[in-house]
Design an enzyme around this catalytic site. Structure first.
Site, PDB file in Angstrom:
ATOM      1  N   ARG A  96       1.071   1.760 -10.703  1.00 21.28           N
ATOM      2  CA  ARG A  96       1.006   1.605  -9.259  1.00 21.28           C
ATOM      3  C   ARG A  96       0.294   2.823  -8.636  1.00 21.28           C
ATOM      4  O   ARG A  96       0.453   3.953  -9.115  1.00 21.28           O
ATOM      5  CB  ARG A  96       2.441   1.535  -8.735  1.00 21.28           C
ATOM      6  CG  ARG A  96       2.604   1.332  -7.240  1.00 21.28           C
ATOM      7  CD  ARG A  96       2.301  -0.061  -6.859  1.00 21.28           C
ATOM      8  NE  ARG A  96       2.826  -0.425  -5.552  1.00 21.28           N
ATOM      9  CZ  ARG A  96       2.370  -1.471  -4.867  1.00 21.28           C
ATOM     10  NH1 ARG A  96       1.395  -2.238  -5.353  1.00 21.28           N
ATOM     11  NH2 ARG A  96       2.901  -1.789  -3.709  1.00 21.28           N
ATOM     12  N   THR A 371      -3.720 -10.041  -4.754  1.00 26.47           N
ATOM     13  CA  THR A 371      -3.310  -9.476  -6.011  1.00 26.47           C
ATOM     14  C   THR A 371      -3.723 -10.506  -7.045  1.00 26.47           C
ATOM     15  O   THR A 371      -4.098 -11.611  -6.705  1.00 26.47           O
ATOM     16  CB  THR A 371      -1.768  -9.291  -5.921  1.00 26.47           C
ATOM     17  OG1 THR A 371      -1.512  -8.388  -4.860  1.00 26.47           O
ATOM     18  CG2 THR A 371      -1.132  -8.837  -7.194  1.00 26.47           C
ATOM     19  N   ASN A 391      -4.024  -4.742  -3.130  1.00 21.28           N
ATOM     20  CA  ASN A 391      -3.181  -5.183  -2.015  1.00 21.28           C
ATOM     21  C   ASN A 391      -3.850  -6.363  -1.320  1.00 21.28           C
ATOM     22  O   ASN A 391      -3.861  -7.449  -1.860  1.00 21.28           O
ATOM     23  CB  ASN A 391      -2.824  -4.054  -1.044  1.00 21.28           C
ATOM     24  CG  ASN A 391      -1.706  -4.494  -0.096  1.00 21.28           C
ATOM     25  OD1 ASN A 391      -1.013  -5.459  -0.393  1.00 21.28           O
ATOM     26  ND2 ASN A 391      -1.523  -3.820   1.005  1.00 21.28           N
ATOM     27  N   ASP A 413       1.778  -1.039   1.945  1.00 24.92           N
ATOM     28  CA  ASP A 413       3.023  -1.510   1.307  1.00 24.92           C
ATOM     29  C   ASP A 413       4.179  -0.543   1.553  1.00 24.92           C
ATOM     30  O   ASP A 413       5.327  -0.852   1.247  1.00 24.92           O
ATOM     31  CB  ASP A 413       2.821  -1.723  -0.205  1.00 24.92           C
ATOM     32  CG  ASP A 413       2.397  -3.151  -0.520  1.00 24.92           C
ATOM     33  OD1 ASP A 413       2.453  -4.002   0.388  1.00 24.92           O
ATOM     34  OD2 ASP A 413       2.015  -3.420  -1.673  1.00 24.92           O
ATOM     35  N   SER A 442       6.594  -2.545  -4.143  1.00 26.25           N
ATOM     36  CA  SER A 442       5.767  -3.708  -4.455  1.00 26.25           C
ATOM     37  C   SER A 442       6.632  -4.948  -4.602  1.00 26.25           C
ATOM     38  O   SER A 442       7.853  -4.861  -4.770  1.00 26.25           O
ATOM     39  CB  SER A 442       5.029  -3.441  -5.771  1.00 26.25           C
ATOM     40  OG  SER A 442       4.381  -4.601  -6.224  1.00 26.25           O
ATOM     41  N   SER A 443       5.996  -6.105  -4.538  1.00 27.11           N
ATOM     42  CA  SER A 443       6.686  -7.365  -4.849  1.00 27.11           C
ATOM     43  C   SER A 443       6.200  -7.941  -6.175  1.00 27.11           C
ATOM     44  O   SER A 443       6.619  -9.043  -6.564  1.00 27.11           O
ATOM     45  CB  SER A 443       6.419  -8.400  -3.757  1.00 27.11           C
ATOM     46  OG  SER A 443       6.876  -7.929  -2.524  1.00 27.11           O
ATOM     47  N   GLY A 463       0.187 -12.733  -4.236  1.00 31.73           N
ATOM     48  CA  GLY A 463       0.676 -13.343  -2.992  1.00 31.73           C
ATOM     49  C   GLY A 463       1.588 -12.460  -2.165  1.00 31.73           C
ATOM     50  O   GLY A 463       2.377 -12.983  -1.374  1.00 31.73           O
ATOM     51  N   GLY A 464       1.523 -11.128  -2.350  1.00 32.74           N
ATOM     52  CA  GLY A 464       2.339 -10.230  -1.518  1.00 32.74           C
ATOM     53  C   GLY A 464       3.803 -10.605  -1.605  1.00 32.74           C
ATOM     54  O   GLY A 464       4.358 -10.790  -2.682  1.00 32.74           O
TER      55      GLY A 464
HETATM   56  N1  GLY Z   1       0.367  -5.243  -2.749  1.00 31.46           N
HETATM   57  C1  GLY Z   1       1.287  -6.288  -2.935  1.00 31.46           C
HETATM   58  C2  GLY Z   1       2.481  -5.857  -3.693  1.00 31.46           C
HETATM   59  O1  GLY Z   1       2.401  -4.934  -4.475  1.00 31.46           O
HETATM   60  O2  GLY Z   1       3.531  -6.412  -3.501  1.00 31.46           O
END
Ligand code: GLY
Length: 561
Positions: A96, A371, A391, A413, A442-443, A463-464
Site C-alpha cells: 500500500r 482498482t 485509487n 482514502d 483500504s477496502s 470498486g472502492g
Molecule cells: N483505493 C481504494 C481502496 O483501497 O479501497
C-alpha cells in the site's frame, strides 16, 4: 403519495434480474490467470507455461497491467497480495502507498478548517508514496522462481511496441484527456492523439524506458536514479510532497493474513491496513447464522438480511479501522462471534433499520473509484490473489513527466476531516486520519478460500467501498447458491455501506417484485446506470479442473491451459 411516484419512477428504470447465472467460464486442466485485460492474462498464462509459478505470473501481470490497463494497473500506486502455496503455507504482502513524510492531518483544509474541494482527489497533493515496485521485488525475492528480468520484459515489449486499444479503454482515455492535460505538468504519450478509437495502437515510449530501468535495476530502477529524479522533479513542478527520502524509505510489509471460517470454508484474506478482509469475515460470520441458501439468491429476504449486515459492518469500519502501524485496530474484538451476534440483535426480518440508529459498535479492547484485481492458480496448485490500485480511475491524473506513468490519488482514502466523506462516501475518524508515513485505510479484499483443507476459490474485485460487498456476494453466490464461477461473477450486485443510507443496486440485481419488496421494508434502493465491482475469480471444480470467472462488466479475460 410522493413516495409512491418516486418508487414508480425507479421501477421504470429497473431491468430483469440476471439471466446468465448458470453460465460456466473458461475451464482449464492445470493453470489459470483471470485479470482485467486479455493481454495481461495472456502474459501471465505465458509465464506459467514457461514453468514460472503463480508468484512469477503475478509479477508479470502487475507490470503488464501497468501498460495495457492504465486506469488501475500501475507503477505509481500500490496494492495487496494474498497467497496460499500448494503446501498450505499462507502469506500476505502490503505494498500500500504511504503518506509522504511532510503530510499532516490538516493538509486538505483551509484556514477556516474547511475541506478544500478536490485537493485529495486530483493533482500532486493527492499522491501517496508508491509501493508497487518494491512490493513486486519483495514477493519475487521471497517466492519467485524465474529471473526478474523475464517477468518485467513482457511489459517492456507491450509499452515499446504498442498494443491495440479496446473500445472501453479508448473511451476512458478520451474522457480523461482534459484532466490529464490539466493536472500533468508535461504531456504524456497517452494524449498524443486527441481522440482514440478501438484498435488504435498505443505506444508508450517513456513508460517503456521506465520499465527497462526496473527490469535492469529492480527496486533501484524506480526508487533511485533517473526514475526517482523524475518523480521528485514532477513533485517540485506541481507542488507535491513526495521527496527523494520518501522514495528511498518506502518498504512493503509482510503481514499475517487474516483467517476465519465460514461454514466448511477457511477464508484467507488481507488484514489492516485493508478493511477488506476484516469486514468480509464479519459479514460471513454473521451470515453463518442465517439460512440464506434456503431463502434463495437475491430474494427480498436474502437481500434485506445482507443489507442489514452490511450496514452494521461498515459502521464499524468507519470508527475502528486504520493503519495498524499507527492505530491499534481491535481485530479480535470485531471478529468475536458474541460481539457480532450482539450487533444483529436489533435486526428485524420485517423492516430496515435506520442507519442513524446504528452507531459503530463497541468491540472488546484491541489485542496487543478504481482498482483492479487478478487471480492466479499455477500447475502446482499455488494461488495468488492480488488487488492493486491508483485509487480512482487514472489516480491523481498526474503523469510523472518523462517517466510515462500515473501517480495515485490514494491520499483520499484517509479521513481528511472527521465526518467528511471520501470519494466513495466513506466516513472515518481518528483511526484513519492523515499522518506522516501512515498507510491509508483500504477496502481491497484479495481473498483465497479453502474447503476441507484444499484450495477452493481465488477472488477479489475493484470498486472502492463496494469491493467488500462484491467479494461477499460472489462468495455467497457459489457457496450458498451453488452458482458456477462465471455465473456468480455475472450475477447482479447491490451494496450498502451504513452511510449514506441507501442501497445501490445494479439493474439486474433484482426483479421488479423484489425491488418493490425491499422498498416496502424501508430500504432506499437506487437502481444504478453503472455497474458495481469487476470480480475476477477462479474456482477449483470437484474434479480438480479450474473454472475462471472473468467479469463481463469490463474487458476482463481468463487464460490458461
Ligand atoms: N483505493 C481504494 C481502496 O483501497 O479501497
Amino acid at each position: 403519495m410522493r413516495k409512491f411516484y418516486l418508487i414508480l419512477l425507479l421501477f421504470s428504470t429497473v431491468g430483469c434480474a440476471s439471466s446468465n447465472l448458470n453460465e460456466r467460464g473458461l475451464v482449464t486442466e492445470q493453470a489459470m490467470v483471470v485479470s482485467a485485460h486479455p493481454l495481461a492474462s495472456a502474459v501471465g498464462a505465458d509465464i506459467l507455461r514457461r514453468g514460472g509459478n503463480a508468484v512469477d505470473a503475478a509479477v508479470a501481470v502487475q507490470f503488464a497491467l501497468a501498460v495495457v490497463y492504465p486506469d488501475a494497473g500501475n507503477l505509481g500506486g500500490g496494492g495487496f497480495l494474498v497467497l496460499r502455496l500448494q503446501d498450505r503455507r499462507i502469506d500476505a504482502l502490503d505494498y500500500r502507498e504511504k503518506a509522504p513524510a511532510a503530510a499532516h492531518r490538516n493538509m486538505y483544509l483551509n484556514e477556516k478548517g474547511e475541506v478544500i474541494k478536490g485537493l485529495s482527489v486530483k493533482g500532486h497533493l493527492a499522491a501517496g508514496v508508491p509501493g508497487t515496485v518494491d512490493g513486486m521485488v519483495q514477493v519475487h525475492e521471497k517466492y519467485g522462481s524465474l529471473p526478474w528480468r523475464e517477468l518485467v520484459q513482457p511489459a517492456v515489449l507491450l509499452a515499446a511496441r504498442g498494443f491495440p486499444l479496446t473500445k472501453l479503454e479508448a473511451k476512458k482515455l478520451n474522457e480523461n484527456r482534459k484532466d490529464f492535460i490539466r493536472y500533468s505538468t508535461q504531456r504524456p504519450d497517452f494524449i498524443l492523439k486527441s481522440r482514440w478509437k478501438k484498435g488504435d495502437t498505443l505506444r508508450l515510449k517513456e513508460l517503456a524506458s521506465t520499465l527497462e530501468r526496473i527490469r535492469d535495476k529492480g527496486r533501484a530502477g524506480f526508487y533511485e536514479g533517473p526514475t526517482a529524479q523524475l518523480i521528485v522533479a514532477e513533485m517540485q513542478r506541481g507542488k507535491g510532497l513526495i521527496s527523494k527520502a520518501d522514495l528511498q524509505n518506502y518498504s512493503a510489509v509482510w503481514r499475517s493474513p487474516l483467517t476465519g471460517t465460514y461454514k466448511d470454508y477457511t477464508v484467507i484474506s488481507m488484514p489492516p491496513p485493508s478493511s477488506g478482509g476484516l469486514a468480509l469475515l464479519q459479514l460471513l460470520t454473521i451470515t453463518s447464522d442465517y439460512p440464506v441458501a434456503d431463502w434463495g439468491w437475491n430474494t427480498t429476504k436474502t437481500a434485506h438480511f445482507m443489507i442489514e449486515a452490511e450496514r452494521r459492518v461498515y459502521a464499524d469500519r468507519a470508527k475502528h479501522l486504520g493503519d495498524p502501524d499507527f492505530y491499534q485496530v481491535p481485530v479480535a474484538g470485531l471478529l468475536d462471534k458474541t460481539y457480532l451476534k450482539r450487533r444483529m440483535c436489533n435486526f428485524s426480518l420485517k423492516h430496515a433499520t435506520d442507519s442513524d440508529d446504528i452507531a459503530p459498535g463497541e468491540p472488546g479492547p484491541p489485542e496487543a473509484k478504481h482498482t483492479t484485481h487478478y487471480s492466479i492458480v499455477d500447475q502446482q496448485g499455488n494461488a495468488v490473489s492480488v488487488t492493486t490500485t491508483l485509487n480512482s480511475s487514472f489516480g491523481s491524473k498526474v503523469f510523472v513527466g518523462g517517466a510515462g506513468f500515473l501517480l495515485n490519488n490514494e491520499m483520499d482514502d484517509f479521513s481528511i476531516k472527521p465526518g467528511h466523506p471520501n470519494t466513495y462516501g466513506l466516513l472515518g475518524g481518528d483511526a484513519n486520519a492523515v499522518e506522516s508515513g501512515k498507510r491509508m485505510l483500504s477496502s481491497m479484499t484479495p481473498t483465497i478460500l479453502e474447503k476441507d483443507g484444499n484450495l477452493f476459490m481465488v477472488v477479489g474485485s475493484p470498486g472502492g467501498s463496494t469491493i467488500i460487498t462484491s467479494v461477499y456476494q460472489t462468495i455467497l453466490n457459489v457457496t450458498a447458491h451453488n452458482l458456477p464461477m462465471q455465473g456468480a461473477v455475472n450475477a447482479g450486485r447491490f451494496h450498502h455501506q451504513w452511510e449514506p443510507d441507501v442501497v445501490l443496486a445494479e439493474k439486474k440485481a433484482f426483479t421488479l417484485g423484489r425491488f418493490l419488496g425491499l422498498w416496502w421494508k424501508g430500504h432506499k434502493v437506487i437502481p444504478l446506470s453503472r455497474t458495481i465491482g469487476r470480480v475476477d475469480a477462479i474456482l477449483v471444480l470437484p474434479d480438480g479442473k479450474l473454472e475462471g470467472g472473468a467479469d463481463p462488466r469490463g474487458d476482463d479475460a481468463a487464460a490458461g491451459f
